[in-house]
Design a protein around this motif. Structure first.
Motif, mmCIF file in Angstrom:
data_model
loop_
_atom_site.group_PDB
_atom_site.id
_atom_site.type_symbol
_atom_site.label_atom_id
_atom_site.label_comp_id
_atom_site.label_asym_id
_atom_site.label_seq_id
_atom_site.Cartn_x
_atom_site.Cartn_y
_atom_site.Cartn_z
ATOM 1 N N GLY A 268 8.444 -2.869 5.080
ATOM 2 C CA GLY A 268 7.962 -3.337 6.577
ATOM 3 C C GLY A 268 8.110 -4.756 6.435
ATOM 4 N N THR A 269 9.188 -5.131 7.556
ATOM 5 C CA THR A 269 9.630 -6.574 7.690
ATOM 6 C C THR A 269 8.868 -7.097 8.687
ATOM 7 O OG1 THR A 269 12.086 -5.886 7.420
ATOM 8 C CG2 THR A 269 11.561 -7.869 8.541
ATOM 9 N N LEU B 130 -6.308 -3.602 0.112
ATOM 10 C CA LEU B 130 -6.350 -2.638 1.167
ATOM 11 C C LEU B 130 -5.954 -3.397 2.702
ATOM 12 C CD1 LEU B 130 -9.234 -0.261 0.180
ATOM 13 C CD2 LEU B 130 -7.017 0.483 1.096
ATOM 14 N N ASP B 131 -5.402 -4.789 2.571
ATOM 15 C CA ASP B 131 -4.865 -5.132 3.809
ATOM 16 C C ASP B 131 -4.024 -4.188 4.633
ATOM 17 O OD1 ASP B 131 -6.274 -7.331 3.585
ATOM 18 O OD2 ASP B 131 -4.620 -8.706 3.189
ATOM 19 N N PHE B 132 -3.797 -4.447 5.774
ATOM 20 C CA PHE B 132 -3.191 -3.268 6.696
ATOM 21 C C PHE B 132 -1.431 -3.265 6.314
ATOM 22 C CE2 PHE B 132 -3.109 -7.238 9.259
ATOM 23 C CZ PHE B 132 -1.599 -7.501 9.483
ATOM 24 N N ASP B 133 -1.020 -4.349 5.944
ATOM 25 C CA ASP B 133 0.424 -4.119 5.753
ATOM 26 C C ASP B 133 0.943 -3.655 4.344
ATOM 27 O OD1 ASP B 133 -1.066 -6.553 4.686
ATOM 28 O OD2 ASP B 133 1.054 -7.655 4.581
ATOM 29 N N GLN C 168 -10.446 -6.997 10.991
ATOM 30 C CA GLN C 168 -8.948 -7.070 11.418
ATOM 31 C C GLN C 168 -8.130 -6.502 10.361
ATOM 32 O OE1 GLN C 168 -9.339 -6.843 14.622
ATOM 33 N NE2 GLN C 168 -11.440 -7.487 14.325
ATOM 34 N N ARG C 169 -8.368 -7.178 9.124
ATOM 35 C CA ARG C 169 -7.357 -6.932 8.016
ATOM 36 C C ARG C 169 -7.430 -5.679 7.418
ATOM 37 N NH1 ARG C 169 -8.889 -11.121 3.479
ATOM 38 N NH2 ARG C 169 -6.689 -10.997 2.986
#
Length: 273
Positions: A10-11, A103-106, A139-140
């Motif tokens: 992911g960039t 577990l952050d979305f990225d 949000q994260r």
């Protein structure tokens, strides 16, 4: 024998150029989602997942719009862990285990691309994600990415220390060369992942730091943008900074340990060579 592949899953291109990444001269910077694919005798082990296919296909259902714009997420199917693993000659089901730094979305978006894999995470991190306590946490942690997952394997601190750090050894169904090194501060259950390779140890430090200069034992430095971002995202500043200092000391004392973070593009390029 363990073989490690370094991937960008992911960039992200936030506004700010070199004031963010330290090298870009344009208006935007380049950050990556540095993930690992480890070939072991129990199948493939994926360390972090970056963004997944569903993040691309139903973006606004799974990802927060503020973060999409703020950090300039570039969603590309060919960068997903699944597509890159297929390019290496493997199949979806060859990924038997996923280890998450947090577990952050990225870091967790690709979980749903590997429904048969066991998901290994510190118990304190899963608890924090399931019960977000403020707006930023909601949000994260994007439960749409992992709420249907049932193959969780959770851990607490235990076992022999690793170069003075707390560690979690003997991970369920995983080879002994892979262990967790808790590095809280960015999130409550954030952990590094240490792997004993043929040339020594490597430590995926996740988001324990963001910029390569933060690990300079002689002259610590970090870009203004990433220093600010880390402060915004931290849950415990004292603990985060203490762990960074301990990592710098580890680099100074132990030449056989190679440390890298999740988002520094320069670190990733050097390791992919």
């Amino acid at each position: 024998m363990i073989t490690i592949h370094h991937l960008n899953c992911g960039t992200m291109c936030p506004f700010g150029g070199r004031f963010i990444d330290g090298f870009s001269w344009g208006l935007t910077a380049k950050l990556v989602c540095h993930c690992l694919v480890i070939e072991t005798n129990v199948g493939l082990v994926l360390v972090d997942t970056g963004f997944g296919l569903q993040d691309i296909r139903v973006t606004h259902h799974r990802l927060d719009r503020i973060f999409l714009k703020l950090i300039g997420i570039q969603l590309q199917e060919e960068q997903t862990a699944l597509r890159q693993i297929e390019k290496l000659g493997f199949k979806r089901q060859d990924v038997r285990h996923i280890i998450l730094t947090h577990l952050d979305f990225d870091h967790a978006g690709g979980i749903t691309d590997f429904p048969e894999a066991q998901i290994h995470v510190l118990g304190s991190e899963l608890e924090a994600a399931r019960h977000p306590h403020n707006f930023l946490a909601r949000q994260r942690y994007r439960s749409q990415q992992w709420s249907l997952e049932k193959n969780w394997v959770t851990y607490s601190f235990s076992g022999e220390k690793w170069f003075g750090f707390e560690s979690v050894r003997n991970l369920k169904s995983l080879p002994p060369e892979i262990l967790l090194v808790p590095l809280a501060g960015h999130t409550r259950g954030h952990t590094g992942v240490a792997i004993k390779a043929k040339d020594g140890w490597v430590l995926h430090a996740g988001d324990a730091y963001f910029f390569r200069g933060e690990m300079d034992p002689e002259k610590y430095h970090c870009t203004f943008g990433l220093r600010l971002f880390q402060r915004i995202m931290e849950v415990d500043r004292k603990l985060r900074l203490e762990n960074q200092e301990r990592l710098r000391q580890l680099i100074h004392d132990r030449q056989e340990v190679q440390i890298f973070s999740a988002h520094d593009a320069i670190e990733l390029e050097k390791l992919k060579l």
